[in-house]
Enzyme design. Structure first.
Site, PDB file in Angstrom:
ATOM      1  N   LYS A  10     -21.705  -0.468   3.759  1.00 15.17           N
ATOM      2  CA  LYS A  10     -21.525  -0.029   2.715  1.00 15.17           C
ATOM      3  C   LYS A  10     -23.244  -0.752   2.365  1.00 15.17           C
ATOM      4  CE  LYS A  10     -16.983  -2.555   0.769  1.00 15.17           C
ATOM      5  NZ  LYS A  10     -16.224  -2.789   0.159  1.00 15.17           N
ATOM      6  N   TYR A  50     -11.316   5.475  -2.897  1.00 20.43           N
ATOM      7  CA  TYR A  50     -10.850   3.600  -3.935  1.00 20.43           C
ATOM      8  C   TYR A  50     -10.352   4.201  -4.916  1.00 20.43           C
ATOM      9  CZ  TYR A  50     -14.237   0.701  -1.684  1.00 20.43           C
ATOM     10  OH  TYR A  50     -15.153   0.106  -0.689  1.00 20.43           O
ATOM     11  N   ARG A  91      -9.903  -6.711  10.407  1.00 22.60           N
ATOM     12  CA  ARG A  91      -9.468  -7.838   9.038  1.00 22.60           C
ATOM     13  C   ARG A  91     -10.772  -8.704   9.382  1.00 22.60           C
ATOM     14  NH1 ARG A  91      -9.775  -4.540   3.770  1.00 22.60           N
ATOM     15  NH2 ARG A  91      -8.398  -6.414   3.030  1.00 22.60           N
ATOM     16  N   THR A  97     -11.666  -9.726   0.385  1.00 25.52           N
ATOM     17  CA  THR A  97     -12.029  -8.866   0.327  1.00 25.52           C
ATOM     18  C   THR A  97     -13.439 -10.568  -1.045  1.00 25.52           C
ATOM     19  OG1 THR A  97      -9.867  -7.697  -0.087  1.00 25.52           O
ATOM     20  CG2 THR A  97     -11.405  -7.079  -2.158  1.00 25.52           C
ATOM     21  N   ARG A 108     -18.271 -11.026   4.875  1.00 25.96           N
ATOM     22  CA  ARG A 108     -18.085 -10.646   3.789  1.00 25.96           C
ATOM     23  C   ARG A 108     -18.328 -12.108   3.318  1.00 25.96           C
ATOM     24  NH1 ARG A 108     -12.726  -7.351   2.254  1.00 25.96           N
ATOM     25  NH2 ARG A 108     -13.798  -5.546   2.226  1.00 25.96           N
ATOM     26  N   ASN A 122     -19.244  -7.102  -0.805  1.00 27.50           N
ATOM     27  CA  ASN A 122     -19.134  -7.500   0.773  1.00 27.50           C
ATOM     28  C   ASN A 122     -19.387  -6.694   1.729  1.00 27.50           C
ATOM     29  OD1 ASN A 122     -17.032  -5.492   0.050  1.00 27.50           O
ATOM     30  ND2 ASN A 122     -15.537  -6.361  -0.421  1.00 27.50           N
ATOM     31  N   HIS A 125     -16.905  -2.287   4.928  1.00 27.56           N
ATOM     32  CA  HIS A 125     -15.045  -1.583   4.616  1.00 27.56           C
ATOM     33  C   HIS A 125     -14.656  -2.055   5.936  1.00 27.56           C
ATOM     34  CE1 HIS A 125     -11.905   0.606   3.244  1.00 27.56           C
ATOM     35  NE2 HIS A 125     -11.523   1.230   4.206  1.00 27.56           N
ATOM     36  N   GLU A 136      -8.242   7.491   5.140  1.00 23.54           N
ATOM     37  CA  GLU A 136      -9.404   7.270   5.135  1.00 23.54           C
ATOM     38  C   GLU A 136     -10.545   7.635   6.549  1.00 23.54           C
ATOM     39  OE1 GLU A 136     -10.009   2.966   5.357  1.00 23.54           O
ATOM     40  OE2 GLU A 136      -8.827   3.091   3.286  1.00 23.54           O
TER      41      GLU A 136
HETATM   42  P1  IDP Z   1     -11.293  -4.106   0.623  1.00 19.56           P
HETATM   43  O1  IDP Z   1     -11.902  -3.870   0.718  1.00 19.56           O
HETATM   44  O2  IDP Z   1     -10.868  -5.635   1.203  1.00 19.56           O
HETATM   45  O3  IDP Z   1      -9.341  -3.650   1.306  1.00 19.56           O
HETATM   46  P2  IDP Z   1      -9.748  -3.824  -1.577  1.00 19.56           P
HETATM   47  O4  IDP Z   1      -8.531  -3.965  -3.263  1.00 19.56           O
HETATM   48  O5  IDP Z   1      -9.309  -2.476  -1.359  1.00 19.56           O
HETATM   49  O6  IDP Z   1     -10.188  -5.137  -0.952  1.00 19.56           O
HETATM   50  O7  IDP Z   1     -10.883  -2.930  -2.663  1.00 19.56           O
HETATM   51  C1  IDP Z   1     -12.233  -2.043  -2.197  1.00 19.56           C
HETATM   52  C2  IDP Z   1     -13.779  -2.909  -2.647  1.00 19.56           C
HETATM   53  O8  IDP Z   1     -13.681  -3.412  -4.502  1.00 19.56           O
HETATM   54  C3  IDP Z   1     -13.463  -4.138  -2.132  1.00 19.56           C
HETATM   55  O9  IDP Z   1     -14.259  -4.528  -1.114  1.00 19.56           O
HETATM   56  C4  IDP Z   1     -14.857  -4.586  -3.510  1.00 19.56           C
HETATM   57  O10 IDP Z   1     -15.824  -4.210  -2.803  1.00 19.56           O
HETATM   58  C5  IDP Z   1     -14.507  -4.789  -4.594  1.00 19.56           C
HETATM   59  N1  IDP Z   1     -13.368  -5.568  -5.684  1.00 19.56           N
HETATM   60  C6  IDP Z   1     -12.202  -5.549  -4.943  1.00 19.56           C
HETATM   61  N2  IDP Z   1     -11.404  -6.448  -5.843  1.00 19.56           N
HETATM   62  C7  IDP Z   1     -12.027  -6.883  -6.688  1.00 19.56           C
HETATM   63  C8  IDP Z   1     -12.095  -7.552  -7.979  1.00 19.56           C
HETATM   64  O11 IDP Z   1     -11.346  -7.959  -8.204  1.00 19.56           O
HETATM   65  N3  IDP Z   1     -13.395  -7.221  -8.555  1.00 19.56           N
HETATM   66  C9  IDP Z   1     -14.403  -6.816  -8.073  1.00 19.56           C
HETATM   67  N4  IDP Z   1     -14.971  -6.248  -6.662  1.00 19.56           N
HETATM   68  C10 IDP Z   1     -13.160  -6.133  -6.201  1.00 19.56           C
HETATM   69 MG    MG Z   2      -8.742  -1.886   0.533  1.00 19.60          MG
END
Ligand code: IDP
Ligand code: MG
Length: 167
Positions: A10, A50, A91, A97, A108, A122, A125, A136
């Site tokens: 990212k 997203y 993962r 996350t 992360r 983080n 992705h 994706e």
């Molecule tokens: P992932 O990247 O671990 O699969 P997702 O739920 O798909 O998690 O969320 C996508 C991205 O959105 C995360 O990597 C993070 O950058 C952001 N994100 C997800 N949940 C939150 C939150 O509760 N607060 C702030 N940012 C979030």
């Molecule tokens: Mg995700």
């Protein structure tokens, strides 16, 4: 079972000059890179990627994050990794996350942060499951960008396609 998974470094990962470190961590998985390219992320691409988070309060800020608006780096490094249990392996090494909850030795956990606006920056992705990986990978790559035919393809003839070539 062999699987493919989409990985994005990212904009914060690029800005923090972490590309090498992240690739080194990912190489611990012994998976193969079967596609890689720098992508300028449009708002449309970001919103499609997203779309499952459309109703979240942080969605708008998340789109600014992934399109690079927050890091004056309007690009990400997109890659497809392939091999045995690729999704779980990546993962696991990527970590949770929320970077504060992520294992401290995960990518992360090592490099992520939570911004004052509450976004989880983080740095990486990684696809969550096979269905997401397919959606994706098809969103970020065309079949000819990938050195394997991962999913069924068809050949079409295009006429009058505008394309840049070297002069
Ligand atoms: P992932 O990247 O671990 O699969 P997702 O739920 O798909 O998690 O969320 C996508 C991205 O959105 C995360 O990597 C993070 O950058 C952001 N994100 C997800 N949940 C939150 C939150 O509760 N607060 C702030 N940012 C979030
Ligand atoms: Mg995700």
């Amino acid at each position: 079972m062999n699987q493919q998974t989409l990985i994005l470094i990212k904009p914060d990962g690029l800005k923090k000059s972490l590309t090498g470190n992240i690739l080194t961590r990912l190489s611990e998985t012994k998976l193969e890179i079967i596609a890689a390219k720098m992508v300028k992320v449009s708002k449309e691409l970001a919103e499609e990627h997203y779309k499952h988070l459309r109703d979240k309060p942080f969605f708008e800020e998340l789109i600014k994050y992934i399109t690079g608006e927050l890091h004056d780096r309007k690009k990400v490094l997109a890659m497809v990794y392939w091999g045995e249990d690729a999704i779980t392996k990546v993962r696991e090494i990527a970590g949770a996350t929320n970077p504060e909850e992520a294992n401290p030795v995960s990518i992360r956990g090592q490099y992520g942060r939570i911004t004052t606006k509450g976004i989880y920056e983080n740095v990486i992705h990684a696809s969550t499951n096979e269905e997401d990986a397919e959606r994706e990978i098809k969103l970020w790559f065309s079949p000819e960008d990938i050195i394997m035919d991962l999913y069924p393809v068809k050949v079409i003839i295009l006429e009058k396609v505008q394309k840049k070539i070297w002069v």
